[in-house]
Write a protein that holds these residues in place. Sequence first.
Motif, PDB file in Angstrom:
ATOM      1  N   PHE A 159      -6.458   6.777  -4.570  1.00 42.19           N
ATOM      2  CA  PHE A 159      -6.275   6.901  -3.146  1.00 42.19           C
ATOM      3  C   PHE A 159      -7.587   7.299  -2.864  1.00 42.19           C
ATOM      4  O   PHE A 159      -8.634   7.812  -3.038  1.00 42.19           O
ATOM      5  CB  PHE A 159      -5.384   8.200  -2.938  1.00 42.19           C
ATOM      6  N   LYS A 160      -7.837   6.510  -1.356  1.00 43.87           N
ATOM      7  CA  LYS A 160      -8.953   6.820  -0.609  1.00 43.87           C
ATOM      8  C   LYS A 160      -8.794   7.300   0.729  1.00 43.87           C
ATOM      9  O   LYS A 160      -7.465   7.103   1.096  1.00 43.87           O
ATOM     10  CB  LYS A 160      -9.615   5.470  -0.268  1.00 43.87           C
ATOM     11  N   SER A 161      -9.647   8.364   1.078  1.00 47.36           N
ATOM     12  CA  SER A 161      -9.605   8.846   2.433  1.00 47.36           C
ATOM     13  C   SER A 161      -9.494   7.883   3.634  1.00 47.36           C
ATOM     14  O   SER A 161     -10.189   6.778   3.634  1.00 47.36           O
ATOM     15  CB  SER A 161     -10.611   9.774   2.551  1.00 47.36           C
ATOM     16  N   LEU A 162      -8.721   8.208   4.487  1.00 48.38           N
ATOM     17  CA  LEU A 162      -8.680   7.649   5.814  1.00 48.38           C
ATOM     18  C   LEU A 162      -9.138   8.472   6.989  1.00 48.38           C
ATOM     19  O   LEU A 162      -8.913   9.685   6.633  1.00 48.38           O
ATOM     20  CB  LEU A 162      -7.198   7.255   6.309  1.00 48.38           C
ATOM     21  N   ALA A 218      -4.026  18.730  -5.434  1.00 50.62           N
ATOM     22  CA  ALA A 218      -3.258  17.449  -5.255  1.00 50.62           C
ATOM     23  C   ALA A 218      -4.266  16.536  -4.686  1.00 50.62           C
ATOM     24  O   ALA A 218      -4.182  15.260  -5.137  1.00 50.62           O
ATOM     25  CB  ALA A 218      -2.544  17.935  -3.950  1.00 50.62           C
ATOM     26  N   ARG A 219      -5.254  16.832  -4.043  1.00 44.98           N
ATOM     27  CA  ARG A 219      -6.124  15.993  -3.417  1.00 44.98           C
ATOM     28  C   ARG A 219      -7.026  15.206  -4.766  1.00 44.98           C
ATOM     29  O   ARG A 219      -7.082  13.916  -4.868  1.00 44.98           O
ATOM     30  CB  ARG A 219      -7.065  16.436  -2.442  1.00 44.98           C
ATOM     31  N   LYS A 220      -7.266  15.933  -5.837  1.00 46.09           N
ATOM     32  CA  LYS A 220      -8.062  15.570  -7.181  1.00 46.09           C
ATOM     33  C   LYS A 220      -6.911  14.663  -7.716  1.00 46.09           C
ATOM     34  O   LYS A 220      -7.550  13.181  -8.163  1.00 46.09           O
ATOM     35  CB  LYS A 220      -8.319  16.725  -7.807  1.00 46.09           C
ATOM     36  N   LEU A 221      -5.987  14.876  -7.976  1.00 46.94           N
ATOM     37  CA  LEU A 221      -5.017  14.011  -8.331  1.00 46.94           C
ATOM     38  C   LEU A 221      -4.788  12.554  -7.665  1.00 46.94           C
ATOM     39  O   LEU A 221      -4.860  11.612  -8.170  1.00 46.94           O
ATOM     40  CB  LEU A 221      -3.341  14.640  -8.501  1.00 46.94           C
ATOM     41  N   TYR A 222      -4.727  12.546  -6.336  1.00 50.46           N
ATOM     42  CA  TYR A 222      -4.723  11.473  -5.568  1.00 50.46           C
ATOM     43  C   TYR A 222      -5.809  10.614  -5.619  1.00 50.46           C
ATOM     44  O   TYR A 222      -5.850   9.306  -5.941  1.00 50.46           O
ATOM     45  CB  TYR A 222      -4.411  11.818  -3.958  1.00 50.46           C
ATOM     46  N   GLY A 223      -7.173  11.214  -5.715  1.00 46.67           N
ATOM     47  CA  GLY A 223      -8.232  10.465  -5.843  1.00 46.67           C
ATOM     48  C   GLY A 223      -8.305   9.920  -7.379  1.00 46.67           C
ATOM     49  O   GLY A 223      -8.439   8.504  -7.436  1.00 46.67           O
ATOM     50  N   ARG A 224      -8.028  10.466  -8.194  1.00 42.78           N
ATOM     51  CA  ARG A 224      -7.730  10.059  -9.723  1.00 42.78           C
ATOM     52  C   ARG A 224      -6.822   8.881  -9.949  1.00 42.78           C
ATOM     53  O   ARG A 224      -7.084   7.941 -10.586  1.00 42.78           O
ATOM     54  CB  ARG A 224      -7.466  10.929 -10.669  1.00 42.78           C
ATOM     55  N   GLN A 247       0.707  -1.231  -0.098  1.00 47.20           N
ATOM     56  CA  GLN A 247       0.070  -0.099  -0.076  1.00 47.20           C
ATOM     57  C   GLN A 247       0.935   1.195   0.101  1.00 47.20           C
ATOM     58  O   GLN A 247       1.865   1.058   0.445  1.00 47.20           O
ATOM     59  CB  GLN A 247      -0.816  -0.037   1.301  1.00 47.20           C
ATOM     60  N   CYS A 248       0.313   2.227  -0.322  1.00 46.41           N
ATOM     61  CA  CYS A 248       1.001   3.616  -0.447  1.00 46.41           C
ATOM     62  C   CYS A 248       0.083   4.656   0.269  1.00 46.41           C
ATOM     63  O   CYS A 248      -0.991   4.640   0.000  1.00 46.41           O
ATOM     64  CB  CYS A 248       1.377   4.113  -1.806  1.00 46.41           C
ATOM     65  N   TYR A 249       0.724   5.276   1.141  1.00 43.85           N
ATOM     66  CA  TYR A 249      -0.079   6.382   2.221  1.00 43.85           C
ATOM     67  C   TYR A 249       0.460   7.722   1.974  1.00 43.85           C
ATOM     68  O   TYR A 249       1.650   7.952   1.353  1.00 43.85           O
ATOM     69  CB  TYR A 249       0.438   5.971   3.468  1.00 43.85           C
ATOM     70  N   ILE A 250      -0.454   8.637   1.917  1.00 41.21           N
ATOM     71  CA  ILE A 250      -0.008  10.051   1.758  1.00 41.21           C
ATOM     72  C   ILE A 250      -0.773  10.913   2.812  1.00 41.21           C
ATOM     73  O   ILE A 250      -2.066  10.735   3.156  1.00 41.21           O
ATOM     74  CB  ILE A 250      -0.371  10.447   0.294  1.00 41.21           C
ATOM     75  N   GLU A 251      -0.080  12.063   3.073  1.00 46.25           N
ATOM     76  CA  GLU A 251      -0.734  13.233   4.022  1.00 46.25           C
ATOM     77  C   GLU A 251      -0.837  14.401   3.340  1.00 46.25           C
ATOM     78  O   GLU A 251       0.318  14.575   2.635  1.00 46.25           O
ATOM     79  CB  GLU A 251       0.049  13.386   5.394  1.00 46.25           C
ATOM     80  N   THR A 252      -1.945  14.950   3.292  1.00 49.53           N
ATOM     81  CA  THR A 252      -1.866  16.238   2.667  1.00 49.53           C
ATOM     82  C   THR A 252      -2.674  17.227   3.381  1.00 49.53           C
ATOM     83  O   THR A 252      -3.155  16.979   4.632  1.00 49.53           O
ATOM     84  CB  THR A 252      -2.548  16.086   1.295  1.00 49.53           C
ATOM     85  N   LEU A 253      -3.266  18.234   2.909  1.00 49.20           N
ATOM     86  CA  LEU A 253      -3.830  19.284   3.698  1.00 49.20           C
ATOM     87  C   LEU A 253      -5.378  19.536   2.904  1.00 49.20           C
ATOM     88  O   LEU A 253      -5.360  19.535   1.704  1.00 49.20           O
ATOM     89  CB  LEU A 253      -3.270  20.667   3.725  1.00 49.20           C
ATOM     90  N   PRO A 254      -6.365  20.059   3.635  1.00 50.65           N
ATOM     91  CA  PRO A 254      -7.653  20.172   3.142  1.00 50.65           C
ATOM     92  C   PRO A 254      -7.641  21.390   1.842  1.00 50.65           C
ATOM     93  O   PRO A 254      -8.233  21.045   0.875  1.00 50.65           O
ATOM     94  CB  PRO A 254      -8.491  20.882   4.281  1.00 50.65           C
ATOM     95  N   TYR A 255      -6.808  22.192   1.817  1.00 44.85           N
ATOM     96  CA  TYR A 255      -6.924  23.217   0.815  1.00 44.85           C
ATOM     97  C   TYR A 255      -5.895  23.028  -0.228  1.00 44.85           C
ATOM     98  O   TYR A 255      -5.829  23.761  -1.252  1.00 44.85           O
ATOM     99  CB  TYR A 255      -6.774  24.628   1.640  1.00 44.85           C
ATOM    100  N   MET A 256      -5.364  21.892  -0.290  1.00 52.05           N
ATOM    101  CA  MET A 256      -4.548  21.533  -1.518  1.00 52.05           C
ATOM    102  C   MET A 256      -5.445  20.837  -2.328  1.00 52.05           C
ATOM    103  O   MET A 256      -5.344  19.228  -2.405  1.00 52.05           O
ATOM    104  CB  MET A 256      -3.363  20.687  -1.055  1.00 52.05           C
TER     105      MET A 256
END
Length: 161
Positions: free
Chosen positions: A138-141, A129-135, A117-126
Motif C-alpha cells: 500500500f502507498k499513501s495518498l 497497522a500502517r507498517k503492515l499495509y506498507g509491507r 485496486q484496494c483502498y484503506i483508511e487508517t489513523l496516524p497512531y495505528m
Amino acid sequence: MSTLKIREIQPEDNQQVAEVVRKVLVEMGVPKVGTAYEDKALDNMFATYQHPRMNYFVVEDEEKIIGGAGIAPLIGLEEKICELQKMYFLPEARGKGLGTQMMDTCLKFAKSQDFEQCYIETLPYMESARKLYGRSGFKSLEKPLGDTGHYNCTMWMIREV
C-alpha cells in the motif's frame, strides 16, 4: 495448543466480531464518532457482507474470534476499487503473522472479484497497522477516495490488486 484459522464470517460470529472491533478501537483511543465504532453494520457483520463482491473473514482460535477483516466495493468507485474494511485484531492475535495472512486472504478475494485496486483508511497512531499495509504494497495518498463516512480517519492508502 491453539488452532488458528481464517474463515468466512458466519451469523453466529456477529456479537464476537462487534466486540473485537469496538474493543480494539477503544484500546487505540479512536474517536467513537466518524469511525467504524459507530457503524450500524458492526452489529450484524454477517448480513452486511452478504452482497456481491463483498466478504468478511475472521480469525478463530478455538472457537473464539480474535480478529477479522473485510473487502467491499468502495462507495463511489465501486467498479474498480475495493476497500479493505474493519481489519482489527485483539492483542493475543498480534505478532503472529495473522495480519499478513489476513491481508493475503482479503486481496485474493478482491482479485477474484475483478477489483483493480484496494483502498484503506487508517489513523496516524495505528503504527503497526500502517507498517503492515506498507509491507503489503500500500502507498499513501494525499486525500481520501470514495465516500466511507469515516471523516476522522486521516490517512489513506491504496495498492494494485
